[in-house]
Design a protein around this motif. Structure first.
Motif, PDB file in Angstrom:
ATOM      1  N   ALA A   1      20.846  46.452  26.888  1.00 12.20           N
ATOM      2  CA  ALA A   1      21.139  45.862  28.093  1.00 12.20           C
ATOM      3  C   ALA A   1      22.890  46.257  28.637  1.00 12.20           C
ATOM      4  O   ALA A   1      23.005  46.686  29.744  1.00 12.20           O
ATOM      5  N   LEU A   2      23.435  46.565  27.720  1.00 11.89           N
ATOM      6  CA  LEU A   2      24.960  46.914  28.028  1.00 11.89           C
ATOM      7  C   LEU A   2      24.858  48.416  28.352  1.00 11.89           C
ATOM      8  O   LEU A   2      25.530  48.678  29.259  1.00 11.89           O
ATOM      9  N   THR A   3      24.223  49.461  27.977  1.00 15.72           N
ATOM     10  CA  THR A   3      24.025  50.871  28.234  1.00 15.72           C
ATOM     11  C   THR A   3      23.650  50.820  29.819  1.00 15.72           C
ATOM     12  O   THR A   3      24.128  51.324  30.481  1.00 15.72           O
ATOM     13  N   ARG A   4      22.578  49.944  30.047  1.00 11.29           N
ATOM     14  CA  ARG A   4      21.837  50.020  31.362  1.00 11.29           C
ATOM     15  C   ARG A   4      22.919  49.559  32.456  1.00 11.29           C
ATOM     16  O   ARG A   4      23.061  50.068  33.388  1.00 11.29           O
ATOM     17  N   PHE A   5      23.545  48.519  31.761  1.00 16.90           N
ATOM     18  CA  PHE A   5      24.387  47.798  32.943  1.00 16.90           C
ATOM     19  C   PHE A   5      25.881  48.817  33.154  1.00 16.90           C
ATOM     20  O   PHE A   5      26.198  49.112  34.501  1.00 16.90           O
ATOM     21  N   TYR A   6      26.135  49.492  32.422  1.00 17.56           N
ATOM     22  CA  TYR A   6      27.219  50.400  32.657  1.00 17.56           C
ATOM     23  C   TYR A   6      26.896  51.573  33.292  1.00 17.56           C
ATOM     24  O   TYR A   6      27.519  52.209  34.094  1.00 17.56           O
TER      25      TYR A   6
END
Length: 559
Positions: A56-61
């Motif tokens: 989720a963190l990768t997709r968010f940034y």
């Protein structure tokens, strides 16, 4: 910095021409480096906080082209507030980087040191993504606790939720909306706050012998009276608070006040409400407030495993509470006692829909029960099959052939040699009674009537082979068939009189949720505790107490 960004974007397969035409606005190199490390499977720790929401963190940034997200002081403050309150939900604020955020994120933006802004941004995003997932679907994956547990967890695109919360300046409100909306969940949250207020109270272990009865005098009684007051079983004039213990009352007599309070305490702990203080009652009195809180936390987590929408009309079976309720338009319209599976034949947890009823059902005995239960009885009681109206068939399906049980040498049969099928015909002795409620499922579990009505009088009702026996099946049938005009109570009675199986299809299938709560708050606002009949609580409690990397929090000791 452009080199680092180019390396990352190139690894994602983006075309060079797009980069030249639309050069991105570059942010701190460290965000790209951290994301690359996460994708490579390396553990990443930022500001002493482990980063865990990897995907989720990768997709968010990625979607925001690696721009910093938490420049708003107000957004950081809202997140910090939400994290500080999660203990009420049975979650640990430390799982969501509470200390790091409290120390750094609540400074004004212009006072946050430049070299830590990107790292702090990652920590804040990770905290929100973890917390939003845990509030909406639970911290613990139920299948890692019990393989037979089928929860209705709903996937949440947390990176999208975070982006919207930041865009609308609604970080705190968004997180609140992810909690289960069921009133039963909120009642547990309120009860948890009440129990938390008892954590500072002394709670020394009371000797479990000798047994105490009304009229007895014993030095343990003043302490028993104090605990009952703190736990709310001795009421006070202020009904919102437990009675304050009057230290001047040092009577060691089991008086009339205790005789009223003790059966109520026993009943809400699933014990026989006889007023006799024996080993089981002392065990309940000795339970530490922190142990009660952790048991309650397990119930909160199990609520988070459920979908938020249980249905406009639905049945809810609490296996550990031996109880079934029917709800319509948020109002309880039916409540009944149930009998559930024995500890070695546990009733599973799952949700489905009741699609039809069977009046005058036959009972085709499952193979496991034929071998383990029926065969020993048949060997010792030759008249059992005839008396209980069983038919015996060789083979299965359309090719099966009825066999005279008197021609079978039952002593030669075993698990590896049992070519027969036992079918109990409809009638008053049928193990399923006169009605069964069908929701076809992989476990072959359903609700049904029973001729053994006396067992409903027991406090702990684990007597079935996994299916759920219902106390008043005809009343339940009327409610389920209320939308089917051709199934009045008179028509139900006529179907029963036929003595042959009759199916009654529901016009609209009704959701049924088989759940397992050892703590809940009843309609009167009284917190109820039950034994963990299947031993399911402790593994879940341990998982909830573990930090996100698996380290178990220390267990408190009795003073």
């Amino acid at each position: 910095m452009r080199d680092a960004r180019w390396k990352y974007l190139r690894s994602r397969g983006l075309a060079l021409i797009l980069l030249l035409a639309c050069p991105p606005v570059f942010s701190d190199d460290s965000i790209i480096n951290r994301i690359e490390a996460l994708q490579a499977g390396h553990p990443v720790t930022v500001l002493d906080a482990p980063i865990l929401a990897k995907e989720a963190l990768t997709r968010f940034y990625e979607l925001r082209e690696f721009d910093l997200a938490w420049d708003s002081y107000n957004a950081r403050r809202q997140l910090a507030q939400a994290i500080s309150e999660v203990a009420d939900q049975g979650l640990n604020p430390l799982d969501y980087h509470h200390e790091t955020i409290a120390a750094l994120a609540l400074q004004p933006t212009d006072q946050v040191e430049e070299e830590v802004r990107a790292d702090l941004d990652l920590v804040l995003s990770d905290a929100f993504l973890l917390l939003s997932s845990h509030l909406q679907a639970g911290k613990v994956n139920p299948r890692t606790i019990h393989a037979e547990w089928t929860a209705n967890r709903q996937d949440l695109e947390t990176h999208t939720v975070l982006a919207q919360a930041l865009d609308t300046n609604s970080v705190y409100q968004t997180l609140q909306q992810l909690k289960p909306s069921a009133p039963a969940y909120q009642k547990l949250v309120t009860a948890r706050r009440t129990l938390t207020a008892l954590l500072g109270q002394p709670w020394h272990e009371l000797a479990a012998t000798p047994t105490l009865r009304p009229g007895d005098n014993d030095p343990r009684i003043p302490e028993i009276r104090r605990r009952l007051a703190l736990l709310g079983d001795i009421p006070s004039a202020d009904h919102d608070r437990p009675a304050a213990y009057d230290a001047s009352v040092e009577s060691d007599s089991y008086d009339d006040e205790l005789l009223i309070a003790l059966p109520a305490f026993q009943a809400r702990h699933g014990l026989e409400p006889d007023g006799i203080i024996g080993r089981q009652t002392f065990a309940a009195l000795n339970r530490l407030p922190v142990e009660r809180i952790r048991q309650l936390d397990a119930s909160l987590e199990r609520w988070r495993w459920l979908p938020d929408d249980l249905g406009d009309t639905y049945l809810l079976v609490n296996i550990a509470g031996f109880e079934m309720t029917m709800v319509r338009s948020s109002e309880e319209i039916l409540r009944q006692r149930v009998i559930v599976g024995r500890p070695y034949r546990q009733t599973p947890v799952f949700s489905d829909r009741i699609r039809y009823l069977v009046f005058n059902p036959t009972w085709t005995v499952p193979r496991k029960l034929m071998i383990q239960d029926q065969l020993p009885i048949i060997r010792s009681d030759p008249g059992y099959l005839e008396r209980m109206n069983f038919k015996v068939y060789r083979g299965w399906g359309a090719d099966r052939v009825e066999v005279d049980p008197a021609t079978i040498d039952w002593h030669t049969l075993s698990a590896n040699n049992f070519p027969y099928q036992l079918v109990q015909e409809p009638g008053p002795m049928n193990a399923l009674g006169q009605i069964k409620f069908m929701f076809p499922n992989q476990y072959d579990i359903y609700l049904h009537d029973t001729p053994g009505q006396a067992l409903f009088g027991r406090a702990e009702r684990t007597f079935s082979s996994g299916c759920i026996r219902v106390e008043r099946p005809f009343e339940l049938a009327e409610h389920l068939l209320a939308g089917n005009s051709n199934w009045s109570r008179a028509n139900i009675d006529r179907a029963i009189e036929l003595r042959d199986p009759v199916n009654a299809m529901l016009r609209t299938p009704i959701p049924v949720h088989l759940q397992y709560w050892t703590v809940w708050v009843d309609q009167s606002g009284v917190i109820q505790f039950r034994n963990d009949i299947y031993g399911r609580d402790q593994r879940l409690i341990d998982a909830l107490r573990s930090d996100p990397q698996g380290a178990l929090m220390p267990t408190p000791r009795r003073p």
